[in-house]
Design a protein around this motif. Structure first.
Motif: not given
Length: 332
Positions: A158, A160, A167, A170, A174, A180, A184-187, A189-190
């Motif tokens: 998560k 940057p 990273n 990341r 992926d 990627s 919404d990649p960040d969401r 991952i969450e």
């Protein structure tokens, strides 16, 4: 809508079908282990190979009747008459199929020798114990260790991309979930992290009742490893059942005892993914790594997120076991 039940078969793929819910309580049989000793072979062969002495046949019939159908016992109890008839031979074959017991040529032969895999399995008894977790509890710390490592890796994923010059975590997540490419990649991952957190919460209930042993549906004669219900984790406060079995558990079938630690843990994480995903449109089986790596690697983000094997594969890569093939590493 009825949740799906996912039954991991001997080939490490899952049979799934809607499970019609009931309201009842589970019944646990506590069959004692029989003592089994014969003087000569019993079963489906010539007199020279299998004398089928009445006293030996009686011993085998009694031993087989100690097992429930889900554990390889006959659907209806055998007549204990010392006659090695068609039903007795059929019961021997059924038992061998259930436990994956084959002769040196890899064949289920319907023969029980005075020593060997089949009679040894009969001697071990039906498997019901006062505390059915005894056979499996030794693997649970490893499950927790791997799930914790996966969550730690996701924490770094998560960060940057510019952090520490890139990273790699990341990139790792992926490879399995194609985050990627998600909207919404960040969401995403969450959301993946939340599934692993649910897994840790579920496994942490031991021995209060989340991970327990239970009888598999007996008609799955290939010898399933374990089974659970789609989103069953979210029914932990209900009394919903399927064929008297609470849906709020993962169930370990007799054949799970044949797995080594790595295979057992991998399979458990796979089933935990089914168990802790959503109740509807939850985590299913779009692709299996050990069957088709190309298909596995080609899943679109939405399917990868809802694919149970992605959770096992990712977690195993985190601990340095990338591309783990459960089918090739199942037995010690």
């Amino acid at each position: 809508m009825a949740p799906q039940i996912f039954i991991m078969k001997a080939d490490f793929t899952c049979t799934s079908f809607p499970a019609t819910m009931e309201n009842s309580t589970a019944v646990v049989d506590k069959t004692p282990a029989p003592t089994v000793k014969i003087s000569a072979a019993v079963g489906n062969a010539s007199w020279e190979r299998c004398p089928n002495y009445p006293e030996d046949v009686t011993t085998i019939q009694e031993a087989l009747n100690k097992f429930t159908p889900s554990e390889g016992g006959p659907e209806k109890p055998l007549s204990v008459n010392g006659i090695c008839d068609r039903r007795t031979i059929g019961a021997i074959v059924f038992f061998q199929k259930k436990w994956g017991l084959k002769n040196r040529w890899g064949i289920v032969d319907g023969i029980i020798d005075i020593e060997g895999g089949t009679i040894e399995r009969l001697r071990k008894g039906s498997g019901h114990r006062e505390n059915p977790l005894e056979d499996f509890i030794r693997y649970i710390p490893r499950v927790i260790e791997i799930l914790t490592a996966a969550r730690a890796a996701i924490t770094f994923a998560k960060l940057p991309a510019w952090f520490s010059g890139g990273n790699p975590e990341r990139q790792r997540i992926d490879r399995h979930f194609h985050v990627s490419q998600a909207n919404d990649p960040d969401r995403r991952i969450e959301e993946i992290e939340a599934i692993y957190q649910n897994m840790l919460t579920a496994i942490g209930y031991i021995p209060q009742g989340v991970i327990v042993t239970a009888e598999e549906p007996w008609q799955f004669t290939s010898g399933s490893h374990m089974f659970t219900f789609e989103g069953g984790y979210h029914h932990s406060n209900t009394r919903l059942t399927w064929k008297t079995i609470p849906v709020s558990s993962i169930y370990l079938c007799p054949n799970a005892r044949t797995l080594n630690r790595d295979a057992f843990v991998y399979a458990m994480i796979h089933e935990l993914a089914h168990f802790t995903g959503a109740v509807e449109n939850g985590i299913v089986d779009w692709a299996y790594f050990h069957l088709n790596q190309v298909k596995y690697s080609s899943l679109i983000p939405e399917l990868a997120y809802r694919n149970a094997d992605c959770y096992s594969q990712y977690a195993y890569e985190v601990i340095g076991m990338r591309n783990f093939n459960i089918a090739k590493n199942a037995v010690s």
